[in-house]
Scaffold this active site. Structure first.
Site, mmCIF file in Angstrom:
data_model
loop_
_atom_site.group_PDB
_atom_site.id
_atom_site.type_symbol
_atom_site.label_atom_id
_atom_site.label_comp_id
_atom_site.label_asym_id
_atom_site.label_seq_id
_atom_site.Cartn_x
_atom_site.Cartn_y
_atom_site.Cartn_z
ATOM 1 N N THR A 119 45.210 13.802 68.135
ATOM 2 C CA THR A 119 44.924 15.043 68.701
ATOM 3 C C THR A 119 43.930 15.058 69.672
ATOM 4 O O THR A 119 44.050 15.770 70.939
ATOM 5 C CB THR A 119 44.479 15.929 67.517
ATOM 6 N N CYS A 120 42.999 14.097 69.810
ATOM 7 C CA CYS A 120 42.028 13.907 70.786
ATOM 8 C C CYS A 120 42.554 13.576 71.978
ATOM 9 O O CYS A 120 42.286 14.080 73.181
ATOM 10 C CB CYS A 120 40.780 13.018 70.434
ATOM 11 N N VAL A 121 43.420 12.644 72.034
ATOM 12 C CA VAL A 121 44.147 11.973 73.153
ATOM 13 C C VAL A 121 44.979 13.078 73.770
ATOM 14 O O VAL A 121 44.838 13.337 75.044
ATOM 15 C CB VAL A 121 45.211 10.622 72.835
#
Length: 294
Positions: A273-275
Site C-alpha cells: 500500500t505504501c508503494v
C-alpha cells in the site's frame, strides 16, 4: 489525541528481530535519500541522517534532541559521526528505548515518554524529528479542524526546548491528496481497493496516527520557526518502501514460522500500500531546515 503508548506498541513492538529482517542495519524506519540509481538502502539512510543533522547544525560542543528517535539510528549517528556532546532521544515505545539504552553509546540517552507530556529543564542547541508528527493528530481531530492547532502546539514546545539561534532538521510523511470521493458504488474497483488498503494501514499498522498535509505544517510552524530549506521526496519514499517490501518477501518463510501468517500478510499488504500511495501521489514526504525565531 493521536497515538497513545499502546498504539505505538502495536506499530513498533512486533519484535525488534522482525524489523531487523527487512530494515537497514541501523533500523531506520523512515524515508531514505537516494543519490544515485544504484545506491544501497544502507547508504541512502546515511544520506538522510547526514542531511537532517546538517539542518540541525549538529557538531562538537552541541546537544541535540531527537523527537521520535525510533531504534536510535539518528542519536547514534549524532554521537559517533557528528560528534555532538549529548544526543537525547525520546520515543513512546518502551521496547525501542530499551534497545537504544542497552547499546550504551557514549553521550546518548533515550527516554520512553510522550513528547507532548514530557517536561525537562534542559534546553538543546538543535533538534531532529523524523516522521514522528504523524502520531500527534487523529483522523477525528483533523475532521474537526484541530490539526493546525495540534501541530502548532508541537512546534511551540520544540521552540521552548531550544536555545536562541537553534536549528531543526524536520522530516514528515505527507497526506498529499485523497481520491476523488463519489458514492461507493460509483468508484472504480481499483480506487475502492486503494481506499480499503489506506484504511487498513492506518487502523491496523498505525492506529490513531495521521499524516499531516504540507499546508497544515506551514501554517503551524509560524510564529515559532522560519523555513530555511524545503525538499519533497515522494519518489525516494516509494523506493525505500519498495526495498523494504522486497526484503520482507525474501524473509517470508522465517516470518511466517516465527510470528505467524497474519504478521507477514499484514505487513506485505501495508508495504504494498505504501508503494502504491507514493506512486499515485496520495502520499509524499517533506524535509525541512527550520531556524528558531527569537
Amino acid at each position: 489525541m493521536g497515538s497513545s503508548q499502546a498504539d505505538v506498541e502495536v506499530s513498533y513492538d512486533v519484535s525488534n528481530e522482525f524489523f531487523r529482517l527487512w530494515l537497514d542495519e541501523r533500523m531506520n524506519y523512515t524515508c531514505a535519500v537516494f543519490e544515485s540509481p544504484d545506491q544501497s538502502l544502507e547508504a541512502a539512510q546515511l544520506n538522510k541522517l547526514r542531511i537532517l543533522s546538517e539542518y540541525a547544525k549538529a557538531g562538537p560542543g552541541k546537544s541535540v534532541l531527537d523527537i521520535g528517535c525510533g531504534w536510535g539510528a539518528c542519536v547514534e549517528y549524532l554521537a559517533t559521526t557528528r560528534k555532538v556532546d549529548r544526543a537525547v532521544g525520546i520515543t513512546l515505545s518502551r521496547a525501542m528505548a530499551a534497545e537504544v539504552n542497552q547499546r550504551n553509546i557514549p553521550g546518548v540517552e533515550c527516554i520512553a515518554s510522550d513528547f507532548m507530556q514530557w517536561e525537562t529543564e534542559e534546553t538543546f542547541d538543535g533538534l531532529v524529528s523524523i516522521c514522528m508528527i504523524d502520531h500527534l493528530c487523529s483522523l477525528d481531530e483533523a475532521r474537526q479542524g484541530k490539526a493546525v492547532d495540534i501541530y502548532r502546539r508541537y512546534f511551540e514546545k520544540c521552540w521552548r526546548l531550544t536555545k536562541p539561534g537553534s536549528s531543526f532538521g524536520f522530516q514528515a510523511i505527507l497526506r498529499n491528496r485523497t481520491p476523488k470521493m463519489r458514492p461507493w458504488g460509483a468508484l472504480a474497483a481499483d480506487t475502492r481497493q486503494d481506499l480499503e488498503d489506506f484504511s487498513f494501514s492506518s487502523k491496523e499498522i498505525f492506529p490513531n496516527g495521521l499524516n499531516p498535509r504540507l499546508e497544515e505544517l506551514i501554517q503551524a510552524i509560524n510564529p515559532w520557526w522560519e523555513v530555511k530549506t524545503l525538499h519533497t521526496r515522494r519518489e525516494h519514499y516509494q523506493r525505500t518502501t519498495a526495498e523494504w517490501l522486497r526484503r520482507l518477501r525474501l524473509n517470508e518463510t522465517t516470518i511466517r514460522a516465527k510470528w505467524g501468517d497474519k504478521v507477514f500478510e499484514d505487513y506485505d499488504r501495508y508495504l504494498s500500500t505504501c508503494v502504491r500511495a507514493f506512486d499515485i501521489h496520495y502520499s509524499s514526504l517533506v524535509q525541512m531546515e527550520l531556524q528558531r525565531i527569537g
